[in-house]
Design a protein around this motif. Structure first.
Motif, PDB file in Angstrom:
ATOM      1  N   ARG A 102      37.709  37.804  34.863  1.00  0.00           N
ATOM      2  CA  ARG A 102      37.290  38.146  36.226  1.00  0.00           C
ATOM      3  C   ARG A 102      36.129  37.267  36.684  1.00  0.00           C
ATOM      4  O   ARG A 102      36.028  36.928  37.866  1.00  0.00           O
ATOM      5  CB  ARG A 102      36.915  39.633  36.306  1.00  0.00           C
ATOM      6  CG  ARG A 102      38.107  40.552  36.164  1.00  0.00           C
ATOM      7  CD  ARG A 102      37.817  41.944  36.723  1.00  0.00           C
ATOM      8  NE  ARG A 102      36.788  42.637  35.989  1.00  0.00           N
ATOM      9  CZ  ARG A 102      37.005  43.351  34.887  1.00  0.00           C
ATOM     10  NH1 ARG A 102      38.227  43.461  34.402  1.00  0.00           N
ATOM     11  NH2 ARG A 102      36.015  43.990  34.286  1.00  0.00           N
ATOM     12  N   GLU A 132      36.352  34.864  39.942  1.00  0.00           N
ATOM     13  CA  GLU A 132      35.385  34.972  41.034  1.00  0.00           C
ATOM     14  C   GLU A 132      34.719  33.622  41.324  1.00  0.00           C
ATOM     15  O   GLU A 132      34.543  33.240  42.470  1.00  0.00           O
ATOM     16  CB  GLU A 132      34.314  36.017  40.686  1.00  0.00           C
ATOM     17  CG  GLU A 132      33.242  36.208  41.748  1.00  0.00           C
ATOM     18  CD  GLU A 132      33.815  36.665  43.082  1.00  0.00           C
ATOM     19  OE1 GLU A 132      33.275  36.262  44.128  1.00  0.00           O
ATOM     20  OE2 GLU A 132      34.819  37.397  43.080  1.00  0.00           O
ATOM     21  N   ARG A 169      28.953  40.237  42.099  1.00  0.00           N
ATOM     22  CA  ARG A 169      30.200  40.192  42.859  1.00  0.00           C
ATOM     23  C   ARG A 169      31.402  40.498  41.973  1.00  0.00           C
ATOM     24  O   ARG A 169      32.469  40.855  42.467  1.00  0.00           O
ATOM     25  CB  ARG A 169      30.401  38.800  43.486  1.00  0.00           C
ATOM     26  CG  ARG A 169      29.289  38.351  44.415  1.00  0.00           C
ATOM     27  CD  ARG A 169      29.740  37.186  45.303  1.00  0.00           C
ATOM     28  NE  ARG A 169      30.492  36.173  44.643  1.00  0.00           N
ATOM     29  CZ  ARG A 169      30.042  34.944  44.396  1.00  0.00           C
ATOM     30  NH1 ARG A 169      28.809  34.593  44.742  1.00  0.00           N
ATOM     31  NH2 ARG A 169      30.807  34.044  43.812  1.00  0.00           N
ATOM     32  N   VAL A 170      31.238  40.368  40.668  1.00  0.00           N
ATOM     33  CA  VAL A 170      32.345  40.550  39.732  1.00  0.00           C
ATOM     34  C   VAL A 170      32.513  42.027  39.422  1.00  0.00           C
ATOM     35  O   VAL A 170      31.551  42.717  39.066  1.00  0.00           O
ATOM     36  CB  VAL A 170      32.088  39.764  38.432  1.00  0.00           C
ATOM     37  CG1 VAL A 170      33.257  39.943  37.476  1.00  0.00           C
ATOM     38  CG2 VAL A 170      31.875  38.284  38.733  1.00  0.00           C
TER      39      VAL A 170
END
Length: 223
Positions: A186, A190, A204-205
């Motif tokens: 992930r 991202e 943000r992840v």
């Protein structure tokens, strides 16, 4: 006398007709604003109900292999990844492959994150292999000369053992605290959408909360 009475009766009827016409006109004018007000009231009430629906929240409990288990209030359209992020993200023992991150939440539900089974299995073996590889790279970086060590430290800062989050491989990312195979993928996904400008951008992840970021901060470098 008959003609005179006829004229009087005619005038009275004429006056009565005028009065009736005036009263009917007045009633229509009074009803029109009332109807308009009623329509406006309905529209206003509908807008208030819509606003309440948009601002609705749900309460869910997050337990299992997360850093901060507890009860959290989330927007009504939230999915599992938002609840896990609110709970600080996954722990090192979390079995991320068994978590449906896009599962839609509902009010009052329990979201339980499973841990890896005892004995490790395939996922534990991958984690151990990744950690062992990272340790071997650190040892090699410390023993080779600056000239020959340039390629070996291409993705890492050899002196501090930091991981360059914008270029590190999945196995190198797994050497960070709390990062397993799924979370490493992930992070890579991202950064492919938008590079990380600072360590805080890791928030943000999905699966990385403030608590996990604090554990990772000393080991990450933005390149």
């Amino acid at each position: 006398m008959n003609a005179k009475y006829k004229k009087i009766i005619f005038l009275l009827l004429l006056l009565a007709g005028c009065a009736a016409t005036s009263l009917l006109s007045s009633d229509k004018e009074e009803l029109a604003p009332a109807a308009s007000f009623s329509s406006a009231g309905v529209q206003s009430a509908g807008g208030q109900r819509s606003g309440k629906a948009q601002g609705k929240t749900i309460r869910v409990q997050v337990s299992g292999a997360v850093l901060e288990p507890g009860i959290y209030d989330l927007p009504a359209d939230s999915r599992a990844e938002a609840a896990i992020a609110a709970a600080g993200g996954l722990t090192e023992k979390a079995d991320a492959e068994r978590v449906n991150m896009v599962r839609k939440l509902r009010d009052g539900m329990l979201l339980q994150v499973p841990a890896l089974k005892a004995g490790g299995g395939k996922k534990a073996a991958q984690r151990v292999t990744g950690a062992a590889g990272a340790s071997g790279r650190k040892a090699a970086a410390g023993s080779i000369s600056n000239a020959s060590g340039k390629n070996a430290a291409d993705k890492r800062d050899g002196s501090a053992g930091r991981v360059r989050i914008n270029s590190a491989s999945a196995s190198e990312l797994q050497s960070l605290p709390g990062v397993g195979p799924a979370l490493a993928q992930r992070i890579i996904a991202e950064r492919s959408r938008r590079r990380f400008a600072s360590a805080e951008d890791l928030l943000r992840v999905s699966g990385i909360g403030k608590a996990k970021l604090e554990k990772m901060r000393a080991y990450v470098e933005v390149d």
